[in-house]
Scaffold this active site. Structure first.
Site, PDB file in Angstrom:
ATOM      1  N   ASP B  18      52.195   5.965  56.425  1.00  0.00           N
ATOM      2  CA  ASP B  18      50.833   5.442  56.339  1.00  0.00           C
ATOM      3  C   ASP B  18      50.583   4.269  57.276  1.00  0.00           C
ATOM      4  OD1 ASP B  18      52.575   4.099  54.709  1.00  0.00           O
ATOM      5  OD2 ASP B  18      51.341   4.191  52.909  1.00  0.00           O
ATOM      6  N   ARG B  99      55.493  -9.456  47.406  1.00  0.00           N
ATOM      7  CA  ARG B  99      54.196  -9.421  48.076  1.00  0.00           C
ATOM      8  C   ARG B  99      53.718 -10.775  48.578  1.00  0.00           C
ATOM      9  NH1 ARG B  99      55.755  -5.268  49.371  1.00  0.00           N
ATOM     10  NH2 ARG B  99      55.186  -3.299  48.403  1.00  0.00           N
ATOM     11  N   ASP B 128      49.325  -3.613  44.638  1.00  0.00           N
ATOM     12  CA  ASP B 128      49.702  -4.350  45.833  1.00  0.00           C
ATOM     13  C   ASP B 128      48.507  -4.794  46.661  1.00  0.00           C
ATOM     14  OD1 ASP B 128      52.363  -4.473  45.323  1.00  0.00           O
ATOM     15  OD2 ASP B 128      52.830  -2.597  46.334  1.00  0.00           O
ATOM     16  N   SER B 180      57.164   8.045  45.491  1.00  0.00           N
ATOM     17  CA  SER B 180      56.678   6.868  46.202  1.00  0.00           C
ATOM     18  C   SER B 180      57.636   5.735  45.863  1.00  0.00           C
ATOM     19  CB  SER B 180      55.259   6.569  45.708  1.00  0.00           C
ATOM     20  OG  SER B 180      54.917   5.250  45.975  1.00  0.00           O
TER      21      SER B 180
END
Lengths: 403, 403, 403, 403
Positions: B18, B99, B128, B180
């Site tokens: 992605d 993050r 996220d 994922s």
């Protein structure tokens, strides 16, 4: 009321050495009739067999044995479980939950027999004295409380045994007892001996109920439970009473070494102690209920349930069951448990009780929503606005700082 | 600023499918220069090898790889660990903690290269996006944020691969990807595939890092750690940096199947998701710190620490790291951690990380106080007065009710 | 369902300018039938007189006026009051508490008339949109929601008036309106105008209901209330319904300038706003209930009630009434309120509502215990033991540090 | 150490009747040297004038008067104020905050003079004994503590006066003293007399410091304060030390009848007591700080600050100042106070201290954002997405229930 005026005492009798001493000691020091009260909270036949005769032999006028097993699971354990309470992150409150129910039944016996005092055999350094006397204060403030361990001069098993021998009271207790233990249907606790040094690992004889995980079966076993309103109503396809559920899960859990805990905890009286606890069935029940909660509680409800767990763990541990605060906390968790319905499969393997499958008609989880694709309910474009407002105060603060 | 005015974007680049699409997509749709930013948070060589070339091949002007490994453990993981945070009772916040540090380093790169926008590859249904954009709002409110997944029309891997193929951008990504995943030095998370139905048990391929407990060694292994102010400073007798400590414990833990979690959790955006998390070293660290706390925190401090854990778990999960609230909660837990010094032995065995020995110079536990006998500090006679006052309100209430 | 499929909308109609515009706007833009719904929450005759005719004149097919006054006090205000909720320390939640009851009644009307959508006139920057739509989501997820202020292009009163004039819809609204107001039986809020600058003191015209304390009577007046289970059941010797109690106390309070608040508050949507609130009767009720609590709640129950107050203030403010979390919090406070019985005298004087006398059969206060002399229940010698154990962890820690 | 081994005691001496008795009583009963320690916490010249001579006349070898006024405001009052602590919703903790600082200074004197014991004049039913002894336990566990009121047989003022008369110790104390009072720079508390019946309104002589609001000036007066990091650094344009700020505001507040509280509170020892408190300057300070917080704290920070307030109120009240928990809570509130900067105008009028104007460079409030019109930061269209996700769990739950 003064010491001199006491006519009849109901003592919480266990059949062990200390409560065996208490009976004659009360008679000699309080010149009163002594009634023995035995709570059957699932401590097992070994402790209960012949206990009435024993009490009478020690000098009690009567001995009441009351079966509290179903009531304990239904009215004390489940309400506590629904809060998620786990004292200091580890301890499933086995002794703590048993104390209020015992104290309450003891008060009822005292009222029935017209006693004017209550007596327990808890030591002066422990939590149980607070739990018993806290319950007595709330339920029977008019009854005097006698706590022999804070009153007499006996300080060793040897002195206790001598005390009985001098009075020709039969006693099978051994001179040495390495560990101090408490057992009921929910757990066994072990303190003392090698555990007194926190730098010692527990010995194998610190564990009495559960198989050592290293010796547990090499094959995993699975248990399926059905949960309704936060309580297990079926196990492996069979409807069971609360107590029978616990017994069934205890047997499974113990076989697979589930539910061993070794903890240094803060006692309510300001000191720390170290204990090994075995809670085989309880550990499985805890995992099962928490797993259903994962499906049905929304984020902020879950957070509140976690806060209630912390609060309840202290309330129950501290013997504050019969207080408005405890009732209030339990009312809150009962409300949250209304949706806690579902089915859970738990894998038992060498000390683990791991939920592997779970489902619920009340589940807020949906494959459709969680996955990548489009759906009716969640539109990804909503996220942009959500994030913007969610972080707006941060943005404004940061813009301010740049000025 | 409008879309048209963007000249230069820094994209958080992972090397995956992605973010590889994002680079050309940004250039085409925003007519801007794209700078790739790669955070090395310990995701491993497999993901990082050749990543700069890949980024350039995808159309990035430059690619910055920044090593954040030590900083992540020292400045993000330890502060979180000291709170005891564990999201919804299970999840050790591996993705959540990574993050903010990534976002912060991305902002720094953006400022260095004079970018006017930031871009991430998070989907519109996940946490996220909120974590990245929450950090961006707090750290760089002047920079525009681009979230392609909420903007473009691509909805499948196939479309993404086609997008690259049409532009002759090389890509080794496979057409199908069952799970994922997110990996860093602390954990690997796995979502999707078989896990989407909560009634499915995880497959063995849901786990990538840790050995299946059933396949783990039959011999237990022991690790000894030394803790100072809530941080591990020595492992098995050797002083190590925070990151190296984690790597060492990861290796030990993974070998023994430690740190597997299977959870349905509440995402911040209002939906639930199910994930399998592996946190081998982190699980050991958590156990070790909590064990020292058992020795040094008094009862009410422990309770507050538990409350802070609940709060911090949500703050970190929700991407609110750079907020005054999070700083306040962390200040509170740092204060409590000042006494968290000691030594702990942890036994690793078939998925368990069990503390078997612990000691601390700050320990409030004392054999002398806890045991039966007399001591200077605790006089059993104190207990009577304590209990009386402790339960006085209950007594008064009960007396009232009898009136 | 899409916009095109909407046949019938129920709009929460106030009779004001914006909802008067909404009716024709809905018909033109959604090509649907519009039903007006008016909640009588005590906003007063001025707003309600002729409102049905007005709605019809604006284009509504029907107009339902539903009297919710008693229900609002009984089912929304009292439960909230029992928690002690006061948003950000000041705001008695007057608008917040009204929204769920209005939304719920609106949903009922929608179901009765077979509508397929709900519409409100709240702006896109306020809390009320969240409160309405939060209630709609919980009560009627199948109904579409239309929020014209987030959809249309009208941005001023002038444009709204023009919109009506162009359509020959009669409207008596003035071109300029300095303040934005919300009124119900509990309060009046005032925003805008001079209040927009926090460095401005409120003007006298910011207050609509209560007398300026400086102009209030120089003679104090006293009100006596009787409280049962946290609700006022008698005022000045007369039994009254919940709503009539509020009306009575409003009149007394307003006369003496009681209940004015000027606050900058955090809206749920991430921005701050400044408002002046007048809650004359509510302020008296709050003082009265809190005073009885002083008598009947023990220390830790009081502390929990304070925590519940903080939680409930946010839940109610945030429009989360119809959530499991809110129900759980309210269950907890209902439980605590069971003992909140008593009598209170409140002195009203130039803005003050001060409790001067209070008593309760459930009072834990006792002259005998509190005073200097001896008594049966409290033995001063207990204090020594209590203090010793209460501070034992401090002592042990300090002894450790000396080692 | 035993009673017999005590050579030198430092007694917290107030100059009042009871501590005047304590000096000779200690000498007679402990056969030790007695050192008087007087803490100047702003109780006023009346109490302090000639206090050294008085102490010597009562038999003390030495008398140390230590000025703690600035330190009390800076190190005890401000940290507490930043938390927002207000015990049981009303009491500004005037006595509670003074105890730890007095105890700490007393310990320092004891160490300087080589004393082996500490003594205080608190009664056995109050909080202060716990506060003093809690501080002693934390700061000087090696020193013995003597609490004469829990030890001797004197039970009335008459007996105390006789005790002094028999020993020819001069004393000007009156035979009857209606109220029991405690005064320092922050407050005066009044207990006893008419207040013992909660159904009695306070008499005018229950108030000693502040003007009766009904007698206060008919003209309002305004005070302007400047706040930095949660502390007032300027009043009416003039920089002042913390203590001088308090003195200045006390004078203003007292003149306008500000800061009277009449409360029944839960003592730590399990009983309730009723007190009237006057805190004129403190009430103004509290209002001022809270007003700045309205401008600078975001929603969830504000909520946490409110939770900290509840916690801190109990910690300070309960005498737990020198505990890790209290330090942790204060660390959290100090962190939040970092942004609490601004300016506030407070209107004083007949018992009210009302903030009428406020501003701050850190303000998150913005006219632009809050008002109706368009702005850069808040886009109304964001609200739709926000609401949708914010209420998503409610929606999913409701959809479930319809299945």
């Amino acid at each position: 009321m003064t010491k001199q005026q006491i006519n009849k005492v109901v003592v919480a009798y266990s059949g062990g050495l200390d409560t065996s001493v208490i009976i004659p000691w009360l008679k000699e020091n309080y010149h009163c009739e002594v009634i023995a009260f035995v709570a059957d909270v699932g401590q097992g036949a070994e402790e209960l067999n012949g206990i009435e005769e024993k009490a009478i032999a020690s000098g009690a006028t009567e001995c009441y044995v009351v079966d509290l097993k179903e009531q304990m699971v239904e009215e004390y354990i489940y309400p506590t479980l629904k809060t998620g309470a786990c004292y200091e992150g580890k301890y499933l409150l086995g002794t703590s939950m048993a104390r209020p129910i015992i104290a309450k039944a003891q008060v009822e016996v005292a009222r029935n027999v017209g006693a004017d005092a209550l007596c327990h055999g808890c030591t002066g350094k422990g939590n149980d004295q607070v739990r018993f006397e806290g319950a007595f204060a709330a339920l029977a403030p008019e009854l005097m409380v006698i706590a022999p361990w804070r009153e007499w001069d006996l300080v060793s098993r040897e002195e206790c045994l001598d005390y009985l021998a001098e009075r020709n009271i039969p006693c099978t207790a051994s001179l040495t007892k390495i560990y101090s233990r408490d057992a009921n249907a929910w757990h066994i606790s072990t303190e003392g001996g090698v555990l007194e040094d926190t730098w010692n690992a527990p010995n194998e004889d610190c564990w009495e109920w559960t198989v050592d995980p290293e010796q547990a079966p090499n094959e995993a076993e699975f248990v399926t439970v059905k949960v309704q309103q936060g309580e297990i109503v079926e196990v492996d396809g069979e409807a069971m009473t609360p107590y029978n559920t616990l017994v069934y899960l205890n047997e499974k859990g113990a076989k697979h070494g589930v539910g061993r805990i070794d903890i240094v905890e803060n006692r309510l009286v300001g000191i720390k102690s170290r204990g090994c606890y075995e809670t085989p069935g309880g550990t499985i029940m805890m995992e099962a209920l928490r797993a259903v909660e994962q499906l049905v509680l929304d984020k902020s409800s879950f957070e509140f349930r976690e806060e209630l767990a912390v609060k309840a763990s202290h309330l129950v541990y501290d013997g504050r069951w019969f207080t408005p605060l405890c009732k209030s906390v339990l009312a809150a968790s009962e409300e949250l448990a209304k949706d806690v319905n579902g089915e859970v499969v738990i894998k038992l393997y060498k000390g683990h009780a791991t939920v592997t499958q779970k489902r619920s008609d009340n589940s807020l989880y949906s494959e459709e929503f969680a996955t990548f694709g489009e759906d009716e309910v969640y539109d990804q474009s909503h996220a942009g606005g959500f994030i913007r407002l969610y972080s707006l105060a941060s943005r404004i603060r940061a813009l301010n700082e740049k000025k």
